[in-house]
Write a protein that holds these residues in place. Structure first.
Motif, PDB file in Angstrom:
ATOM      1  N   ARG A   1      -6.585   8.922   2.155  1.00  0.00           N
ATOM      2  CA  ARG A   1      -6.319   8.030   1.215  1.00  0.00           C
ATOM      3  C   ARG A   1      -6.801   6.590   1.500  1.00  0.00           C
TER       4      ARG A   1
ATOM      5  N   TRP B   1      -3.422   2.821  -3.570  1.00  0.00           N
ATOM      6  CA  TRP B   1      -3.979   2.981  -2.564  1.00  0.00           C
ATOM      7  C   TRP B   1      -3.497   4.480  -1.967  1.00  0.00           C
ATOM      8  N   GLN B   2      -2.700   5.116  -2.621  1.00  0.00           N
ATOM      9  CA  GLN B   2      -2.159   6.602  -2.280  1.00  0.00           C
ATOM     10  C   GLN B   2      -3.420   7.779  -2.747  1.00  0.00           C
ATOM     11  N   GLN B   3      -4.510   7.216  -3.377  1.00  0.00           N
ATOM     12  CA  GLN B   3      -5.346   8.074  -3.845  1.00  0.00           C
ATOM     13  C   GLN B   3      -6.505   8.180  -2.705  1.00  0.00           C
ATOM     14  N   SER B   4      -7.211   9.430  -2.904  1.00  0.00           N
ATOM     15  CA  SER B   4      -8.100   9.538  -2.030  1.00  0.00           C
ATOM     16  C   SER B   4      -9.381   8.671  -2.220  1.00  0.00           C
TER      17      SER B   4
ATOM     18  N   THR C   1     -11.945   8.893  -5.394  1.00  0.00           N
ATOM     19  CA  THR C   1     -11.837   7.887  -6.345  1.00  0.00           C
ATOM     20  C   THR C   1     -13.190   7.165  -6.511  1.00  0.00           C
TER      21      THR C   1
ATOM     22  N   THR D   1       0.941  -1.227   0.054  1.00  0.00           N
ATOM     23  CA  THR D   1      -0.144  -0.082   0.079  1.00  0.00           C
ATOM     24  C   THR D   1       0.952   1.207   0.028  1.00  0.00           C
TER      25      THR D   1
ATOM     26  N   ASN E   1      -4.949   3.633   1.992  1.00  0.00           N
ATOM     27  CA  ASN E   1      -4.250   3.257   2.984  1.00  0.00           C
ATOM     28  C   ASN E   1      -4.460   3.645   4.237  1.00  0.00           C
ATOM     29  N   GLU E   2      -4.994   5.029   4.251  1.00  0.00           N
ATOM     30  CA  GLU E   2      -5.425   5.633   5.854  1.00  0.00           C
ATOM     31  C   GLU E   2      -6.663   5.019   6.133  1.00  0.00           C
TER      32      GLU E   2
ATOM     33  N   SER F   1       0.726   2.301  -5.704  1.00  0.00           N
ATOM     34  CA  SER F   1       0.386   3.662  -5.675  1.00  0.00           C
ATOM     35  C   SER F   1      -1.094   4.106  -5.707  1.00  0.00           C
TER      36      SER F   1
ATOM     37  N   ASP G   1     -10.214  14.028   2.053  1.00  0.00           N
ATOM     38  CA  ASP G   1      -8.805  13.392   1.522  1.00  0.00           C
ATOM     39  C   ASP G   1      -8.034  12.342   2.002  1.00  0.00           C
TER      40      ASP G   1
END
Length: 340
Positions: A158, A134-137, A141, A71, A160-161, A132, A156
């Protein structure tokens, strides 16, 4: 992972993620059937339980690193939070088993839903072509537009968060459930319901040292987190191993001491010296700290490895069995003759 993504924040070939998904699924499958196979062949015993928990404890830290790499969490506090959640879950459930004599898994358990979630994450990452994604909001998305009722920091967040938010809720729920299980068991036994809570101190003492050390030594956090993660993971594996031994031997004393925590505590004290102005740092804030972390990882491998070897040989000698093969295969006809 170490070849393609040593910094835990780079995309890798699709086949790497796919191999993780397949490998972890097979691991879960074999982990689920080994007990059934042992009982079928009349080979179940304390060594099997210890071996199973030991492998799971080591796999916990490996999966933390693989999840971070899948992630793209990077060498960051997010990876440390993931390590905290994974190791706390394992420690608390083993602590629960010691006092209740029953292994209780949460409604969302690590060995089942947790591993299946990771398998899906790895497989989906392979489909998407890299971590990458999983780095998107997540909300953006999914096509959810900004709105006044949704704070910007939530919009905002992501993918993974969000995984970590989900994991946090599960962690709190499972920890509370295990705590209530222990208190209920102690109450039924007519014993002090609060005394077992001291058994959580070894874990939390370690996790006071972990963030303190990384805060004081950012070079380790941002550039050498993998060996440090292995070290901390083995601290937890050793603690869990000691608890399992105490559980299997019906020891009245809960294991409170873990020698592997000592170097970490000394490193924190060494790093704080110059800050509080009482003593100079022996290791400094560069090369020697890096060497120290690798030394601690090696020490942890040695201590835990010798612990495992000692326990396996002791149990095998005492029970006259072998570890990975069956010394005396079960034969139903022979057992019937003996019973007559």
């Amino acid at each position: 992972m170490l070849w393609y993504n040593p910094t835990l924040d780079q995309d890798m070939p699709r086949w790497v993620y796919a191999s993780w998904a397949i490998g972890l699924f097979l691991y879960q499958t074999f982990d689920a059937v080994d007990g059934t196979q042992a009982r079928r062949t009349r080979q179940s015993g304390p060594l099997g339980e210890l071996f199973d928990h030991g492998v799971d404890a080591c796999n916990t830290v490996l999966e933390v690193l693989l999840f971070a790499a899948a992630t793209n969490l990077g060498q960051s506090w997010n990876t440390i939070l993931t390590l905290f959640g994974a190791t706390l879950t394992f420690y608390v459930q083993t602590w629960d088993e010691y006092y209740t004599q029953t292994l209780t898994l949460g409604i969302i358990s690590g060995p089942v839903e947790g591993i299946l979630t990771l398998c899906i994450v790895y497989a989906f990452t392979a489909v998407k072509g890299g971590g990458s994604f999983w780095q998107q909001s997540m909300l953006q998305t999914m096509g959810i537009k900004e709105h006044s009722i949704i704070p910007d920091y939530i919009h905002d967040l992501r993918f993974n968060e969000w995984f970590m938010v989900y994991g946090g809720f599960v962690l709190v729920f499972n920890t509370l459930q295990s705590t209530l299980n222990v208190m209920k068991a102690r109450r039924e036994q007519g014993k002090d319901v609060y005394a077992p809570l001291f058994g959580l101190l070894p874990y939390f003492v370690t996790w006071i040292f972990v963030p303190l050390y990384l805060y004081l030594q950012p070079v380790i956090l941002h550039y050498h987190l993998i060996p440090f993660t292995f070290y901390v993971g083995l601290i937890n594996a050793y603690s869990v191993g000691l608890i399992i031994i105490a559980h299997l031997t019906k020891s009245p004393t809960f294991p409170m001491y873990n020698v592997l925590t000592v170097p970490l505590g000394l490193a924190v004290a060494d790093s704080m010296g110059p800050i509080i102005g009482l003593w100079p740092s022996v290791l400094g804030f560069g090369t020697y700290q890096i060497a120290f972390v690798f030394l601690c990882m090696g020490l942890a491998i040695g201590v835990y490895g010798s612990f495992v070897y000692d326990i396996i040989t002791t149990i095998c000698d005492y029970l006259d069995i072998w570890c990975l093969t069956i010394k005396y295969p079960y034969n139903e006809k022979d057992e019937l003759k003996k019973s007559k």
